[in-house]
Structure formats: C-alpha cells, structure tokens
Write a protein that holds these residues in place. Structure first.
Motif, PDB file in Angstrom:
ATOM      1  N   ILE A  29     -47.587 -20.641 -55.620  1.00 26.85           N
ATOM      2  CA  ILE A  29     -47.891 -21.127 -54.272  1.00 26.85           C
ATOM      3  C   ILE A  29     -49.142 -20.444 -53.717  1.00 26.85           C
ATOM      4  O   ILE A  29     -49.970 -21.048 -53.039  1.00 26.85           O
ATOM      5  CB  ILE A  29     -46.659 -20.914 -53.342  1.00 26.85           C
ATOM      6  N   ARG A  56     -44.538 -25.141 -47.230  1.00 30.36           N
ATOM      7  CA  ARG A  56     -43.495 -24.122 -47.359  1.00 30.36           C
ATOM      8  C   ARG A  56     -43.008 -23.730 -45.975  1.00 30.36           C
ATOM      9  O   ARG A  56     -43.719 -23.888 -44.986  1.00 30.36           O
ATOM     10  CB  ARG A  56     -44.030 -22.887 -48.075  1.00 30.36           C
ATOM     11  N   CYS A 100     -40.071 -20.998 -45.964  1.00 31.58           N
ATOM     12  CA  CYS A 100     -39.458 -19.674 -46.092  1.00 31.58           C
ATOM     13  C   CYS A 100     -40.413 -18.670 -46.716  1.00 31.58           C
ATOM     14  O   CYS A 100     -40.339 -17.488 -46.433  1.00 31.58           O
ATOM     15  CB  CYS A 100     -38.162 -19.758 -46.889  1.00 31.58           C
ATOM     16  N   TRP A 101     -41.314 -19.131 -47.547  1.00 26.51           N
ATOM     17  CA  TRP A 101     -42.175 -18.170 -48.227  1.00 26.51           C
ATOM     18  C   TRP A 101     -43.173 -17.565 -47.248  1.00 26.51           C
ATOM     19  O   TRP A 101     -43.773 -18.253 -46.428  1.00 26.51           O
ATOM     20  CB  TRP A 101     -42.936 -18.839 -49.369  1.00 26.51           C
ATOM     21  N   ALA A 134     -36.942 -18.455 -51.743  1.00 32.30           N
ATOM     22  CA  ALA A 134     -36.912 -19.859 -52.183  1.00 32.30           C
ATOM     23  C   ALA A 134     -35.718 -20.609 -51.621  1.00 32.30           C
ATOM     24  O   ALA A 134     -34.994 -21.278 -52.339  1.00 32.30           O
ATOM     25  CB  ALA A 134     -36.943 -19.958 -53.706  1.00 32.30           C
ATOM     26  N   PRO A 142     -39.519 -24.564 -57.321  1.00 33.15           N
ATOM     27  CA  PRO A 142     -40.209 -23.997 -56.160  1.00 33.15           C
ATOM     28  C   PRO A 142     -41.445 -23.197 -56.587  1.00 33.15           C
ATOM     29  O   PRO A 142     -41.352 -22.303 -57.423  1.00 33.15           O
ATOM     30  CB  PRO A 142     -39.162 -23.086 -55.523  1.00 33.15           C
TER      31      PRO A 142
HETATM   32  S1  FES Z   1     -41.389 -21.833 -49.601  1.00 29.85           S
HETATM   33 FE1  FES Z   1     -39.266 -22.072 -49.183  1.00 29.85          FE
HETATM   34  S2  FES Z   1     -38.507 -22.498 -51.214  1.00 29.85           S
HETATM   35 FE2  FES Z   1     -40.560 -22.019 -51.620  1.00 29.85          FE
END
Ligand code: FES
Ligand SMILES: Cc1cc2nc3c(=O)[nH]c(=O)nc-3n(C[C@H](O)[C@H](O)[C@H](O)COP(=O)(O)O)c2cc1C
Ligand code: SF4
Lengths: 241, 459, 857
Positions: free
Chosen positions: C60, C72, C74-75, C83, C99
C-alpha cells in the motif's frame, strides 16, 4: 474444583432476602487470603501473566456470581493491565456476565440441530413458564434464562445447560419441569439428564460394537471408486455449480 | 478385529473410562512409554507420516506435515484445540469427558516429538464436565509422575495447563485461540506468519484438534501403517463422525473414513426421522455447503466431498428431512455466524448481520422478491464468486463460511425461499408467512431485540 | 514489564527477564526506515506500470509513493497493520484479492488495483461500512474532509440497499476532557485503540464486545486521560472522535491553513495551523520523519487557544510606581519607544532576562541590541531553571531524535519527558518498545518509560560507563529533573561519562522552554554570542565584527541570578523582561521582587499580564506564535519555520519591532528590517547558522526545489562543527568555571518521612501555571493545582491521608498543598509541580517539612 460449590454458597446466603430491585451488593476485596493465593498460582502457571485474565474472571464469577466493576479493577491490578483492557477482553466472550444473574443460569441451545427439534418453542415455553425475559433474573433470584449457541450436544437435541451442565434429549414441554426440579432439589441431585454426566453415547448394541462398526454396504475404498465413476466432475477441487 | 480406536475404551467401560485406574487397566500409557523410551523423535514423526493422519479440526491438514513446519526456536508450545463450537459437532467434548487420559497421553507423545515442555488444552468454557475431568486428570498424572520432570525416567519434562475459555466460537480458529490464550480478545491474526513459526507468545506453536491428538497413542502402539490401512487413500483411518438432525439415532460414531452417507444415515442413524426422506445433508459442520439427497451415495472422504464443492470439515453431519424448514435452518446458521463473528473484518462484522436481518424479515412475512438475489449479492461481496473452497478476502474463513449455507440452500431450494416472499416487490407489508414455525420466529424477533438491548446494557 | 499491553496479533513481547526474543512486525516508522536503505529495490508491476520499490515495504505504501493510491481506512503509516477494514483489497497475482496493507512487495509481484473484481470488493466494503453509519454529515465536524465521504465518492456504490434498522448508540459520550466519541459514526478501524496502546502506551481506549456489537469504550470512571488524546481525533477516518475545543467551530471549506512548528515546548513538532476569520481554530500534526511522525501532545494541539484570548495585552501600559503599578495608563507604541530611549542614556547599565519565547530572529535582535546598543553581556534566556549555556550550546556530537532508535542504549538523566517534552517521550518509548533499545533511567520520578528500563538508579551521578554497552552509540539525554537539583553537578557527571565513552556518546541536553535552544544559539546568554561562540573567543568573534559595530564586551556577563542580585544591589538601571516572569519562574521570587524595586526602569514585553509585568514600569504588548514569521531551533538544533497566520491584536507587535525602533530612536544603524533579512544576517555572522539559508537567502522551505521542500518540512540541522565553545566542555575546565554547590549534603540522606522531612523535588507538569496554558480554556482546568505528591508508603508512615491539606515549608516560605499519593515518587521525596504556588524559594538539595495544616473551620 469446588468453584461451583462456592458460587452456590455465596448465592445461597443472598437468595430469598434480596429482591431484584436491590440487587446483590458487590463484595469488598475478593482476591485476598486463599483466593489471592489461588489467583497468584494461576498467574504463575502461564509464561505471561496476561494469559490469566479469563481464568481469574472465572474464579471471580464463581465467588461473586457475576463480574462487578470492582472485580474487573481487581483483576486489572493483579495482571498489571488497565481496567479498560480487562473489560475489552472479557466482554468479547459470552460467559462473563457483567450483570447479576440467578442462582441457576439456564442456557437454552437454539442452534440449528436443536431448532429442528423445537428448541425455539422450548425456550419460549421456559420464558413463559417462569415469566422472565432473557437475561433477566426471576423475582426470587433463582433463575436467569438465556438463549445460547450450539453446546456441542447436537446428538442430544434439544438440550440446555444449567450452570454449564448439560441436560440432553429434552422436549419443548418437559424442560420446565426439569428446571422446577432443579430449583427444588439442587443441581447435583437431579439425575434425569441423559448425558448430563458426559457426552451422549448413542445406544449402540453390543453386537454393533463387536462388529467394530465396520461398514457393511460398501468398503470405503470401493465407495470412493464407485462414486468417482458415477460422478462427471473430476475429483480435483472445483465448485459444485 | 475391532476397528474402534478413540472410542474403544469408552464403549467398553462406559461407567469409568475417564478414571486413571480404568485407563491404566486398559492399556493406557503403553504407547507413551514406548514412544519416549524406544522411539526417537524422528521415529514418532515417521510413524505419524505413515499413518497419513489428517487434522480433525476442520481444515484436514496432514498432521505430520504441520509438525514438520515447526520453527527452530525454543520454547515451543503445543495447544490442543478443545473449543468445539462448530454447529453440529460434538465429538471433542465426548473425547475430553470420557477419555481425558487418552488425549493427555497423545499430548505427551506429541510434546516429545515436538520438544515441547509446556502444552495447553484450550477447553471451551461451557464444557464444564470436560474441564473438570481434564483438570483432575492432569493432577492425577502429575501425582503419578506421568507429567512433570523426567517422565518415564527420560530427560523429558512436560507441564500441561488446562485453560478454561470464555465462550466464543471464533476462539477455535487457531490464531484466535492463541490470541485468546495470551489473554486478549480472540481475534484471528493475519497470516503469514503461521503459528508453527510464530504462534503462542510469538514462539513456534502447534495447534491440533482434540480428536487428532487422541489418535496418537493408538498409532504409536500399532504403527502408522495399520492406521493407513483403514479408510481411503486420502482419508486414512477411522474418524469420529457426529450425526445430528432428523435421524432416528443421532450421536457420535467412529467409522472408517469413506463409509457412504447412506450407510451412515440408514444403518448408524437408523433411518430418517418421522418416516420421511432426506432433503438436505450438511456434511461437515455449519461452515460446509449443503448437499441434497443425491449425496447419499457419496463416500465420507475428504477429497471426494471436496470435489463436490463442500467439505468434511469438522465431521459434523446434519440431516434435514422433507419437513424441515429450509429457510429457518439456513437463517439459524447465518445467525450463528453473525453472533460469533469476531468483528475485525468489515464484510464479516457488517455483512453477516445484514444477511441475518434479511432472513428475519423473510421469516416474519416481510420478504421482498428482490431479497433472495440480495442475499446472494451480499454473499458475493463477502465471498467473491460464491465458490467453495472460498476465495476469501477476510482475515479468517468464518465470513465465507456464513455464506456457504445461503448459497447452497438457495441454489437447491429456491422454491422454499420464494414461498417466503409474501410482500410486494418493494417490500410492502406482506401477509403471514407460510411455513412451520412462523409464530415462534416472531417471538424469536422479540428475544433477538431483547438480546441486543441486553448486550448494550452491559456496557 | 513482560506484559506490555498491546494487541497480540501484531506483536508479542516476551518476558524480558527470560531473555526470549521479542518479535516485532511492522513497528511504527519502520516503513520509512526501510525506505532509507534505498539500495535494495525490487521491481513490481501495478496496473501494468513497472516500478522499483524498496524491498520489504508494504504494498500500500510502495504503490502510494509511486503515485497509485489504494483506498484504506484502518491502515496508518505509523501504526501496526491490522487489515481490518478490508478497503485496500487488490488483486495480487497468484494470491487473489488480498489487503495491500499486509502484503509486502516482492520481486516480480504483479498487482491490479482496478479490475471489476477489485472494484466490486471495494464497493461492497463501502456499502457495508455505510449501512450502520448515521450519515449525519451536515452536522459532523469531519464533513468535507472525511475519508469515508471521499472514498464513497471515488470508490463507493451509488445507492444503499439496506432497509433494516441501523445500530444505535447514545450520541457523543466523552472519553476524556478533550475528546468525544460518537459510536454510531465509528467504523471500527482500530486506529484510536492502536494509537492508545502502541504509541502512547495508555491502553485506556479499547474495543468492547464482538462482531456486530463491537464498539469503542473507556472503562467507567477511567477516561482516556492521556497527554496524547487529541491524536486519535486527527487519525480517526470518520467523525467518531471529535475534539471539544474544535467541535462545531468551523467547516473545512471556511478555513485556511499553513504549516508551522509548535512552540509549546522545545521538541519542535510540525503541524498545520488552521484559521478562520483571523482566529486560529485547530492545529493538526504533520508527519515529519525527523521529529513528530504526525503526533502532537494535547498541550501543543490545543495550545493555540491562547492566541485569540480576550485577555491579551493590546496596548503599551505605563505603570507609575507611585500608584503601586496599579493605576496603569495606556500609552501609544511611539510614546513607549520614546520612554525607553529616554532611559538609555550613555552610561546606563542595562540587562535583559528572557527570550526563550521568541523566534530566532527576534532573539537575535534582542541579543544584538543588548550587545551593540547597550554594550552589555548581562542577558540570559534561562531563569536559573535550566542548564549552563556552555554545556547546552557547546556539546559536540549532539544527538538527533532519529538517533534514538538506532542507539545501543539511551541514558535518561532528565525530567519526566512525558510531562516536559511529550513527543520526545513517544520517540524514546518507540525506540525501547519497537527497536529494543535498552533504557537506563538515571534518577527522577518513575514514568511510563520505567517498564522498559534495563536499569534504574535513584540519582544520576551513580551511572558510569560500566553500566553501558561496550559498542554502539549511547544517547545521553540530560536535563534538570528538579529545580532543587544542582545543574552544574549534573553536567559535570554527564561530561565525565561522555569523556569515558568518547566518540560513542551522543548528547542531548534538554531545555524545555519553547525556543530556549534557539535563544541560546542567538546569544541570549551571558557567555555566548550568536552561533555558539564564546564571548571571549577572538577567532570566531571575527565574523561578527564585520557586521556588528560598537563595543561588544569581551568578558562574560551575569546570568539571571547574577542580574537580579546586581539589580537588588542597585547595580542595574534598566531591566528588560523579554517574555519572562521571574516572580513565577525564578527559584527565588523575593529576590526578583527586590530587584525590580531597586531598578530604575523595568520594561516587560509579554502577551499577557503576569505577576512580573504587574511590577514593571512599562508593559509592551507582544505578538506571539501564529502572529510572527520566523524560525525556531529545537532540542536537536533543528531550525524550522513558524509562520504568521493571524494578525496580532491591537498594538501588539513582534518584540523585535520594539528593540529595532528603540535603536532607531537612539540613532543607531541597526538593520534587521524583516525576519527574513534578520535570518540572512544571522547566517552571515553566526558560524553555526552559516548553512541555514539556501543560496537564494530565503527561509528554509521558502524557495524552490527538493532541498527547500525538505527543509520546509524537516527543517535544517545546525552545523555544529562550525560553532564551537573552544574551552567550554573539558570536565576540568567546566568544573572550574561552574562551581557546583558541593557543600550541601545530598537531601535524600537527611530525610525522615516519619517526622515529615522530605527531600524536595520541584518538577514540571505538562499543564503548568505558565501564562499561556492559563489562557487556553480547554487546558487551564487540567492543571494540577497546589498539590504535593508523596509515595503511598511514606504517607502511611507519616499518617497523612490522600486529599488531606498539609502545610509544607522551606527556608523562608510556607504553603498549603493537597496531598496526592503517587507510586512513581521516589520514597523519601516530596514532589511539588513547579510554579503552582507563589513564593517558593528553591535551593539545591533542599529539605521540605510537611505537617498537617491547621484545621480551618
Ligand atoms: S487499510 Fe484497512 S485492511 Fe488494509
Ligand atoms: C472459524 C473457525 C472455527 C474453528 N473452530 C475450531 C474448533 O472449534 N475446534 C477445532 O479443533 N478446530 C477449529 N477450527 C480449525 C482450527 O483453525 C485448526 O485448523 C485446527 O484446530 C487445527 O487442528 P488439526 O490440524 O488437528 O485439525 C476452526 C477454524 C475456523 C476458521
Ligand atoms: S472473517 Fe470474521 S471472524 Fe474472521 S477475522 Fe474477519 S471478522 Fe473475525
């Protein structure tokens, strides 16, 4: 282990005198003296202390009946966690009740196989008979009834657990009597529960056992060969559609 | 020759198979002694390899192969997965309650081979009797010198901790089990790394099912080849099949693998309940896609069942007869996954509850004609392509498992679903639902709401 | 501690005593660390485009750096991967939909981010996220700058097919004094919980329940009272977490923003300052590799509030002494300048105290004014509460913050960093937690870092080189742990240890006040001239002489204590208080009062009225942070920009303006017409700053090109080799110059808790009584107030109870405090947060007597 014994004792003292409205007061420090020693021994069993969070919670519930605010703080202190970590962890699991429950916690399995045997009806009958809503405590503080997921007793459907002891091969209209009996005579003396002592053993005859449960119709290897031949789909992976 | 392996003792000694005395009287600890004293670690692994034993927890992974992946560092751990909670599966509970010493002997053998000094049994919290008996058994073995230091006067020492869990199906997923054992929420971990390399406390860890481990004493005593001689090529040996649902004699039966479903249902289950016939078969626990009656002639063999788009999974076989309410049954399984989702992955957390809500609408007479395709499309967003084995986009396989009963039941019994669509195409208020237990599913909604309220009240 | 709280799936630390390895997966900052070893590249193909990316980097991030944005939630680059949101699914050849935030790039990897399958998965995830989201965007703080809104626009489905009931929760509940949580808006990305547990080390925000019931909680009555709580608001990808100071204040399209540097302490975190209608309304952290990684402490984040305070000084005030300074009279700026000029006749003796609040340019103007116009070296930006200037400015081989994670060990002989230099605390914590750097904590109260300590001692001076690894760099963080600690002795110990370690030592002297390090570099010190040059260093003075006319005295002047003592003797005529408040901050307030009394003329320059400005003859209203352009220098010697974003109120203006105009009024050619031209002059005369400006002579970051852009964000490190204290830092010379008060017996040897005699420690808490925090409505109430902190065992020994009012007394002072029990306090000591009460005279190694206060009823 005597845990259940303790739990009953503690609740015994309270029952009858305490109404639901003024629910049992949380006790003072629970992990002290013998209990503290047991807790410390439990913690020492694990390479990392945090692993003991569930065992300590079980211990606490056995003594108090449910997890109180002070209980979680005590556990947090023993394990050097924040109370939020303890709450966050324990609330994940089904068994850690943060509200008072009756002396007997009746968990009615309504899983799919039990549902085929009328578990829904069984649950509704129980709730009606004891006039209580799920997760509430009856007026006499004796019972809480909850709906539960599969209890690994599908062979004895429909089934339920009372304080996590199995009662199997029930029927929607017999369950209420079972619970009444337990209320009256206590959990240990009520014996009509096939498989309560252990898993259900299907009534397999001595001859069947002697035969070693060998397949009669087709040998396994033959069965596979025939099924493969009959099947158009090649035997390697792939969807059924 | 009897072919009973893991259930032999409990069949022959139904009243005391779980006591140490009974255990030792019936040949207990012979295999462990043999392994520790006469076999090298490599010999043990070789026997295991020859037995072709595959894991009985659901994934069916060859056990010897899993063991051979174990990381090089120490300490290493062995975790026995006794979190049995897959709907339709009730064999591990029986093994733990009725023959705890057999499991522990298996653990001694496994720990010897894997050079483990601390092993855990992760025991589902609701299985009280199992926990009590295991705890007692460990105590007795310690006192008798079968656990602790210098077992059988060898250099081996082993400590076994029985861990009582708190009730969460997902904790049975092996990495979730490790998180849980470490004292965290039972959240499955991202893989790789796999537990064999980085597991409990980030150390090499082998996770095996209770049944898997319970076979070890027999295999060590009788040899891997003897085990492999039974069953089929891909699925060697016997297996403890759980039979539940609409049959006359539900229960656990230890049979050679490859026995046909027909023999299983007709002979061992003594036929379908209420003189009916088979409508649907779930071959391997709640997660497995359903079969119709045509599957009766399939052998109960991992590879064959897989080739037909399902799996033997945990060995929990559920039978539905012609009277069964297919939609209600599918809903109950979906609901199970909704309640048991760990909540990490968006599709699982949000999607399965949505699916379950749609089912509840269908069951309460509010179904819309587009709902059936909506179920499938939401399912497709969770498990792209609706294939089995699934293409899964989530951390663990729970999410696509929830879609399996939906996809397979709609594919085979779309008519049953259409009968539930009573509202107009836009979901106007419909009539009363047809079907057996609409009344109770109504009250079910009440209890569902209550449950939600209760859950919130707990905060 | 063995069980440092953290999420298990990403990292598990093993019992350190057992010596088991600690496995770290994707620690914060790791991705960039990888980027720096740019030698190891692998080739991947994304959407048919070939790219060379650092080996081992997350897909990513690698893709984003090459211009392919993968959505995205959460990252977060500074948090461990979970993930969970599943928004970043891409099609990796051979693996399928996976992911991108979890998979690392490998050579030959082929990735598709825009196939129909990927798009369907993304639409699906967005639909799932929206089904329970309230869609109250019109009243949501995040509306307009919300990743969920934006992603829905770019990747989402056009419509929702959800007709069931949404999840409901009680609308916002406070999780701390500064942060509110709306659980309905939450998308369960775990950013806040990860921040709390992994980065801040305050695991007070947690997920509760599971599955569809998963939601964020704090424990009842245990709020998320972290010094870093505001960060979760910034990293929340929706409007679930909002900050009380900002709530409903503005819409994103009504604000303008500029990047600047926080000056609430000397760490120098970068942030973006937002303003609307000429009022600052928000400061968000900017991710700089070198300093703050995007984090800010709450004091820095919400500290902008004072800028727009109604209580700002807006007009110069003449305060006649006859009226006991009370009958203040407003004068114009020009009148004020005139009054000062009138006082500065030929042989007047002038001194200046303060200047740590100023920008480098302002400080330079003050420094130059004092030397060139007043011919005086009596200037000091410290109030006897810091470290000897020669030690700070003269330290060779200074550590940068980035050195922490690669150090072989870190020695902390410093105050509780969490309270004084919060983001430095996070970086040290990161080094210890994620990079396993051993910490050696030398003295002071226990802090959140103690759980990582490989060794801890009660006082600093017992640590020697034998306690440290024999290889690798050792970072030595040195600062005053208590105002009762003898700074000379501390520095002497540090220099001796440094001498033993030789080249392997990296020194980090820490002063807390915002630009204290910059002010020293600009020569606001009795012994230093701009550019870390000793006043008596003929060689380096040469550069100055080219620009500075007039007689710059070659003997060191007096420090603050010296100035005040001289003034009290009548030896100083005119005293400038440049943003300093000696009555509150100097360890002997009575001496300060006496000094003001004796001085002929006291001019105070400040933003707010303080106890010291009340006693001045002339008060000048100043412009402060957010109102002046310039640069500041942080603890590492990193020069970074601060920008003017709003206009100072009334006649308030930069301190530099006043001094320049006074010089002009006296007919002296002064220069320094603008901050930029001042910096240009600094770069000409101050050896250490020779490199600061680009060839175009503009502010770092102001010009074009990569160097400028990098300088704008990461600042420019002062070239230490060019500015040198020639004789300063040999231990023996240092000892000769700085007499340490060796006559006093260590206080800890004289305590007797049972009879109420404690060693006094006066340390700072994050929210102090300083005038700035006091004028931030959101922070003012978080100050501890007059409390005295004692170890619980000592409390029991003396029979005190928590919450009891006690009276504590030292030489010539006595005050009442509320007792708090703290396990972190060293037994035998009593800790009073600095400057929470007036008139506490502090002496090195002092004893305080604590007794029950008389009952007032
Ligand atoms: S950014 Fe949330 S699963 Fe990869
Ligand atoms: C959602 C989920 C639930 C599971 N539950 C169980 C379980 O209850 N018991 C079990 O033995 N394995 C369970 N498994 C399988 C385990 O992950 C793991 O494969 C197994 O314990 C390995 O043991 P084996 O190799 O002996 O089969 C589950 C897997 C998933 C994905
Ligand atoms: S698929 Fe479901 S159960 Fe599995 S990790 Fe994701 S959210 Fe948890």
């Amino acid at each position: 282990m005597g845990e259940m014994g303790q739990s009953e004792q503690v609740n015994e003292e309270k029952s009858g005198t305490v109404k639901q409205a003024d629910a049992p007061k949380p006790p003072g420090l629970v992990f002290q003296g013998k209990m503290l020693e047991r807790a410390k021994a439990k913690i020492a069993e694990y390479p990392q202390s945090r692993s003991a969070v569930m065992p300590l919670a079980h211990m606490y519930m056995a003594a108090v009946g449910h997890l109180t605010d002070t209980g979680m703080r005590e556990i947090a202190r023993l394990l050097r966690l924040t109370p939020a970590e303890v709450l966050g962890t324990l609330s994940f699991y089904e068994m850690f009740k943060m509200a008072p429950k009756g002396r007997y916690l009746v968990s009615v399995c309504t899983g799919m196989p039990c549902q085929l045997y009328g578990a829904r009806q069984l649950l509704d009958n129980l709730l009606e008979h004891f006039n209580v809503a799920p997760h509430e405590v009856t007026g006499d503080n004796m019972l809480s009834i909850e709906e539960a997921e599969c209890q690994a007793a599908c062979g004895g459907a429909p089934c339920l657990e009372v304080n996590y002891r199995h009662f199997e091969y029930l029927a929607p209209d017999t369950a209420a009597q079972l619970i009444e009996d337990i209320k009256e005579r206590g959990l240990d003396t009520v014996l009509y529960r096939r498989g309560a002592e252990s898993a259900p053993l299907p009534p397999i005859s001595a001859e069947e056992i002697a035969e070693g449960m060998q397949p009669k119709l087709l040998s396994p290897k033959e069965a596979v060969a025939r099924a493969k031949a009959a099947s158009a789909v090649p035997a390697s992976g792939g969807g059924a559609k | 020759m009897t072919k009973l392996i893991v259930t032999k003792r409990m069949m022959e000694r139904p009243n005391d198979s779980w006591t140490l005395k009974s255990y030792l009287d019936s040949g207990g600890m012979v295999a462990a002694r043999k392994a520790l004293k006469e076999m090298s670690k490599k010999d043990v692994l070789t026997e295991l390899m020859q037995s072709k034993l595959r894991g009985r927890g659901g994934a069916g992974f060859p056990t010897a192969k899993k063991w051979s992946f174990v990381g090089k560092s120490f300490p290493r751990y062995l975790c026995v997965n006794g979190d049995e909670a897959e709907v339709g599966t009730f064999k591990d509970r029986m093994l733990m309650e009725r023959d705890p010493f057999q499991l522990l002997e298996g653990m001694i053998i496994a720990s010897y081979c894997l050079e483990v000094e601390h092993a855990f049994i992760y025991c589902r919290g609701e299985l009280r009797t199992a926990y009590d008996r295991l705890t007692k058994a460990v105590e007795e073995l310690e006192n008798a010198g079968y656990l602790g230091r210098n077992i059988f006067d060898t250099k081996m020492s082993l400590k076994v901790t029985v861990h009582r869990a708190g009730g969460a199906y997902i904790a049975g997923e092996e990495t979730a089990l490790l998180s849980s054992l470490e004292g965290y929420r039972a959240w499955p971990r991202l893989k790789p790394p796999f537990p064999a390399v980085e597991g409990l406390y980030a150390q090499p860890t082998i996770v095996n099912n209770v049944e898997t481990i319970s076979y070890l004493p027999w295999i060590m005593e009788n040899g891997g080849k003897a085990f492999a001689a039974m069953g089929t090529d891909g699925s060697a040996g016997t297996r403890l099949f759980c039979l539940s649902g609409d049959v006359n004699r539900p229960g656990n039966f230890e049979l050679e693998q490859g026995t046909t479903f027909r023999e299983f249902v007709d002979r061992w289950g003594q036929g379908v309940r209420n003189n009916s016939t088979v409508k649907a078969i779930i071959p391997g626990g709640a997660s497995a896609p359903w079969f119709g009656a045509e599957a009766l002639d399939y052998p109960m063999d991992d590879d064959f069942v897989a080739s037909k788009g399902s799996m033997m999974g945990s060995g929990g076989i559920m039978i539905m007869n012609q009277e069964a309410d297919i939609v209600a049954a599918a809903w109950r399984l979906v609901k199970f996954f909704a309640v048991e989702s760990c909540g990490q992955c968006t599709p699982c957390r949000e999607g399965i509850t949505w699916l379950s809500d749609i089912y509840e609408r269908l069951l309460s007479g509010q179904g819309r004609s587009q709902d059936i395709d909506l179920l499938l499309d939401i399912g497709d967003n969770i498990s792209p392509g609706l294939k089995w084995p699934p293409v899964y986009t989530t951390i663990c396989v729970l999410a696509p498992s929830a879609v399996a009963p939906i996809e397979s039941s709609i594919r085979m019994f779309r008519g049953d679903y259409e009968a539930r669509v009573t509202g107009g195409p836009d979901g106007g208020p419909g009539g009363t639902a047809t079907g057996a237990d609409s009344a109770s599913s109504g009250s079910r909604r009440v209890s569902l709401t209550r449950r939600k309220l209760e859950v919130r009240a707990r905060q | 501690m063995s069980d440092a709280p953290k999420q298990p799936q990403f990292k598990t630390s093993l019992d350190s005593e057992k010596g088991s390895p600690v496995v770290v997966r994707r620690a914060s900052g790791q991705s960039t660390a990888v980027a720096e070893q740019a030698t190891d590249l692998v080739g991947i193909t994304v959407d048919g485009k070939q790219m060379q990316v650092p080996k081992g980097e997350l897909l990513i991030k690698a893709a984003e750096d090459q211009g392919v944005y993968i959505p995205r939630f959460c990252w977060h680059p500074r948090l461990r991967t979970v993930a969970m949101c599943r928004m970043c699914l891409v099609d990796i050849e051979g693996l399928g939909l996976k992911p991108a935030c979890w998979h690392e790039v490998s050579d030959g990897m082929k990735v598709e981010t825009k196939t129909p399958e990927v798009e369907k998965a993304q639409e699906g995830v967005l639909e799932f996220l929206l089904i329970n989201h309230p869609l109250d965007c019109p009243v949501c703080d995040r509306g307009g700058e919300c990743p969920l809104q934006d992603h829905t626009m770019s990747f989402g489905p056009g419509e929702s097919r959800f007709v069931e009931a949404k999840r409901h929760f009680e609308k916002p509940i406070p999780v701390s004094d500064l942060v509110l949580l709306d659980r309905e808006r939450c998308i369960q990305c775990a950013r806040c919980t990860r921040f709390a547990a992994e980065v801040a080390g305050d695991p007070l925000l947690e997920f509760s329940h599971r599955g569809n019931d998963l939601h964020i909680v704090t424990y009842p009555n245990a709020p998320f009272s972290s010094y870093f709580s505001g960060n979760v608001v910034q990293i929340c990808p929706v409007g679930a977490l909002t900050a009380t100071p900002y709530r409903f204040k503005a819409r994103p399209w009504d604000v303008t923003a500029a990047e600047t540097t926080c000056t609430m302490c000397s760490v120098g975190c970068r942030g973006v300052l937002y303003e609307t209608r000429d009022v600052p309304i928000r400061l968000n952290g900017v991710d700089t590799e070198s300093v703050n990684w995007g984090w800010l402490c709450d004091k820095g984040r919400f500290g902008y509030e004072y800028v727009a305070s109604d209580e700002r000084l807006t007009t110069p005030l003449r305060q006649p002494r006859e009226g006991k300074h009370v009958a203040a009279e407003e004068v114009t700026w020009a009148q004020a300048v005139e009054m000062i000029c009138a006082k500065l006749h030929q042989d007047v003796k002038v001194a200046a105290i303060g200047g740590a609040r100023l920008t480098n340019e302002e400080a330079y103007v003050v420094s130059k004014f004092m030397r060139v116009v007043c011919g005086s070296n009596d200037v000091d930006c410290q109030l006897d509460d810091g470290l000897p200037a020669a030690f700070v400015a003269g330290a060779q081989n200074r550590a940068t913050i980035g050195d922490l994670e690669s150090a072989a060990a870190i020695v902390l002989a410093c105050p509780d960093l969490k309270d004084e230099l919060p983001i430095l605390y996070l970086r040290v914590r990161d080094a210890a937690d994620n990079h396993d750097v051993p910490l050696l904590i030398a003295g002071g109260m226990q802090s959140g870092l103690d759980q990582f300590a490989k060794k801890r001692t009660v006082t600093a001076d017992v640590v020697t080189a034998t306690d440290l690894p024999t290889e690798g760099n050792v970072v030595l963080i040195v600062g005053r742990q208590s105002l009762t600690q003898d700074p000379a002795q501390l520095c002497l110990w540090a220099l001796e240890l440094a001498a033993q370690l030789g080249d392997r030592v990296k020194l980090m002297p820490v002063l807390r006040r915002s630009n204290a390090h910059g002010a020293l570099d600009m020569g606001l010190s009795p012994e230093l001239l701009p550019g870390r040059v000793s006043v008596d260093d003929p060689e380096n003075r040469g550069q100055l002489a080219k620009v500075w006319t007039g007689k710059v005295p070659t003997v060191p002047g007096r420090d603050t204590r010296g100035i005040l003592e001289a003034a009290a003797r009548g030896d100083i005529d005119v005293l400038f208080l440049v943003g300093s408040d000696p009555i509150a901050d100097f360890p002997d307030p009575d001496l300060a009062r006496a000094a003001f009394e004796k001085c002929d003329f006291v001019v105070a320059l400040d933003l707010f009225a303080t106890r010291s400005t009340d006693l001045a003859d002339l008060v000048i209203p100043c412009a402060g942070w957010g109102e002046v352009d310039g640069t500041v220098t942080n603890i590492e010697g990193r020069v970074q920009r601060v920008v003017a974003k709003v206009v100072a109120p009334g006649q308030a203006s930069s301190d530099a303006d006043l001094f320049r105009e006074v010089a002009f009024g006296l007919g002296i050619e002064f220069g320094c017409q603008s901050p930029e031209s001042t910096l240009f002059e600094i770069s000409q005369v101050a050896p250490a700053y020779n490199d600061i400006l680009g060839a175009d002579g503009r502010f770092p970051g102001a010009g074009q090109g990569t160097r400028a852009r990098k300088a704008g964000r990461e600042g420019v490190l002062v070239h230490e080799a060019q500015g040198r204290i020639v004789n300063g830092l040999k231990p023996d010379l240092f000892a000769a110059q700085y007499r340490s008060d060796q006559t006093r017996q260590p206080a800890l040897e004289r305590v007797s808790p049972a009879s109420g005699r404690f060693a006094l420690q006066v340390s700072r808490s994050l929210y102090d009584r300083g005038s700035l925090v006091g004028h931030c409505p959101s922070l003012a109430d978080l100050r501890p107030g007059p409390v005295i902190r004692i170890h619980p065992e000592d409390l029991a020994r003396r029979g005190f109870e928590v919450g009891e009012i006690v009276s504590a007394s030292g030489e010539n002072w006595e005050h009442e405090f509320t007792i708090e029990a703290r396990r972190s306090v060293v037994p035998g000591t009593a800790v009073i947060p600095h400057a929470q009460v007036e008139s506490v005279k502090l002496l090195p190694e002092m004893i305080v007597n604590v007794k029950r206060a008389k009952k007032v009823n």
